[in-house]
Design a protein around this motif. Structure first.
Motif, PDB file in Angstrom:
ATOM      1  N   ASP A  19     -32.371 -29.394 -39.034  1.00 55.53           N
ATOM      2  CA  ASP A  19     -31.269 -28.437 -39.159  1.00 55.53           C
ATOM      3  C   ASP A  19     -30.183 -28.627 -38.113  1.00 55.53           C
ATOM      4  N   LEU A  20     -30.207 -29.727 -37.384  1.00 58.86           N
ATOM      5  CA  LEU A  20     -29.200 -29.954 -36.355  1.00 58.86           C
ATOM      6  C   LEU A  20     -27.900 -30.382 -37.029  1.00 58.86           C
ATOM      7  N   PRO A  21     -26.838 -29.583 -36.880  1.00 59.24           N
ATOM      8  CA  PRO A  21     -25.584 -29.914 -37.572  1.00 59.24           C
ATOM      9  C   PRO A  21     -24.864 -31.087 -36.902  1.00 59.24           C
ATOM     10  N   ARG A  22     -24.165 -31.856 -37.704  1.00 63.13           N
ATOM     11  CA  ARG A  22     -23.337 -32.938 -37.174  1.00 63.13           C
ATOM     12  C   ARG A  22     -22.008 -32.374 -36.707  1.00 63.13           C
ATOM     13  N   SER A  23     -21.359 -33.108 -35.815  1.00 60.73           N
ATOM     14  CA  SER A  23     -20.049 -32.667 -35.355  1.00 60.73           C
ATOM     15  C   SER A  23     -19.059 -32.743 -36.508  1.00 60.73           C
ATOM     16  N   LEU A  24     -17.988 -32.002 -36.385  1.00 62.70           N
ATOM     17  CA  LEU A  24     -16.997 -31.934 -37.465  1.00 62.70           C
ATOM     18  C   LEU A  24     -16.319 -33.270 -37.706  1.00 62.70           C
ATOM     19  N   ASP A  25     -16.148 -34.070 -36.664  1.00 58.40           N
ATOM     20  CA  ASP A  25     -15.471 -35.362 -36.813  1.00 58.40           C
ATOM     21  C   ASP A  25     -16.474 -36.520 -36.760  1.00 58.40           C
ATOM     22  N   PHE A  26     -17.654 -36.306 -37.323  1.00 54.22           N
ATOM     23  CA  PHE A  26     -18.727 -37.295 -37.244  1.00 54.22           C
ATOM     24  C   PHE A  26     -18.310 -38.666 -37.763  1.00 54.22           C
ATOM     25  N   GLU A  27     -17.759 -38.728 -38.963  1.00 52.82           N
ATOM     26  CA  GLU A  27     -17.413 -40.027 -39.562  1.00 52.82           C
ATOM     27  C   GLU A  27     -16.352 -40.747 -38.741  1.00 52.82           C
ATOM     28  N   GLU A  28     -15.345 -40.013 -38.274  1.00 61.30           N
ATOM     29  CA  GLU A  28     -14.288 -40.605 -37.455  1.00 61.30           C
ATOM     30  C   GLU A  28     -14.869 -41.124 -36.128  1.00 61.30           C
ATOM     31  N   SER A  29     -15.707 -40.328 -35.525  1.00 60.99           N
ATOM     32  CA  SER A  29     -16.333 -40.715 -34.257  1.00 60.99           C
ATOM     33  C   SER A  29     -17.245 -41.923 -34.450  1.00 60.99           C
ATOM     34  N   LYS A  30     -18.006 -41.935 -35.523  1.00 57.18           N
ATOM     35  CA  LYS A  30     -18.901 -43.052 -35.826  1.00 57.18           C
ATOM     36  C   LYS A  30     -18.106 -44.350 -35.992  1.00 57.18           C
ATOM     37  N   THR A  31     -17.022 -44.292 -36.769  1.00 56.85           N
ATOM     38  CA  THR A  31     -16.175 -45.469 -36.991  1.00 56.85           C
ATOM     39  C   THR A  31     -15.575 -45.967 -35.680  1.00 56.85           C
ATOM     40  N   ARG A  32     -15.074 -45.035 -34.868  1.00 61.29           N
ATOM     41  CA  ARG A  32     -14.471 -45.398 -33.584  1.00 61.29           C
ATOM     42  C   ARG A  32     -15.493 -46.074 -32.667  1.00 61.29           C
ATOM     43  N   HIS A  33     -16.697 -45.551 -32.597  1.00 67.91           N
ATOM     44  CA  HIS A  33     -17.716 -46.132 -31.725  1.00 67.91           C
ATOM     45  C   HIS A  33     -18.233 -47.470 -32.260  1.00 67.91           C
ATOM     46  N   GLN A  34     -18.251 -47.634 -33.566  1.00 62.23           N
ATOM     47  CA  GLN A  34     -18.608 -48.937 -34.131  1.00 62.23           C
ATOM     48  C   GLN A  34     -17.575 -49.988 -33.735  1.00 62.23           C
ATOM     49  N   GLN A  35     -16.299 -49.607 -33.751  1.00 63.06           N
ATOM     50  CA  GLN A  35     -15.244 -50.530 -33.336  1.00 63.06           C
ATOM     51  C   GLN A  35     -15.372 -50.877 -31.856  1.00 63.06           C
ATOM     52  N   TYR A  36     -15.708 -49.886 -31.033  1.00 67.44           N
ATOM     53  CA  TYR A  36     -15.923 -50.143 -29.606  1.00 67.44           C
ATOM     54  C   TYR A  36     -17.051 -51.154 -29.416  1.00 67.44           C
ATOM     55  N   ALA A  37     -18.141 -50.952 -30.144  1.00 71.98           N
ATOM     56  CA  ALA A  37     -19.305 -51.834 -30.008  1.00 71.98           C
ATOM     57  C   ALA A  37     -18.970 -53.254 -30.455  1.00 71.98           C
ATOM     58  N   GLN A  38     -18.247 -53.381 -31.555  1.00 70.10           N
ATOM     59  CA  GLN A  38     -17.872 -54.710 -32.030  1.00 70.10           C
ATOM     60  C   GLN A  38     -16.994 -55.423 -31.018  1.00 70.10           C
TER      61      GLN A  38
END
Length: 90
Positions: A19-38
């Protein structure tokens, strides 16, 4: 196992229940961090360095203990140094 305080136990219970909710900007944050990692792991330059056998063996032992190739450990150490996140202990 370590004892959790009331707040920590509540968080763990919510997580375990799924039941732990995701942050409101989860998809945007995920994409941004994937770009950082790459960008961080892009290896586009090659160097050759000479080390003492003793230092190389020490690096290889530490890498083995960390479960990674020694070249990856060396690259990580250099990256942390350049970013200012690696400091000598006094």
């Amino acid at each position: 196992m370590s004892k959790l305080d009331k707040e920590e136990q509540e968080i763990l219970d919510i997580f375990d229940a799924g039941d732990l909710p995701r942050s409101l900007d989860f998809e945007e944050s995920k994409t941004r961090h994937q770009q950082y990692a790459q960008a961080m792991f892009k290896k586009d330059a090659r160097i050759n360095i000479r080390l003492s056998s003793k230092d190389l063996r020490g690096l290889q032992k530490k890498a083995l203990a960390e479960g990674m190739p020694y070249q990856t450990l060396i690259a990580s150490i250099l990256h942390k140094y350049v970013e200012g996140r690696l400091h000598e202990e006094l």
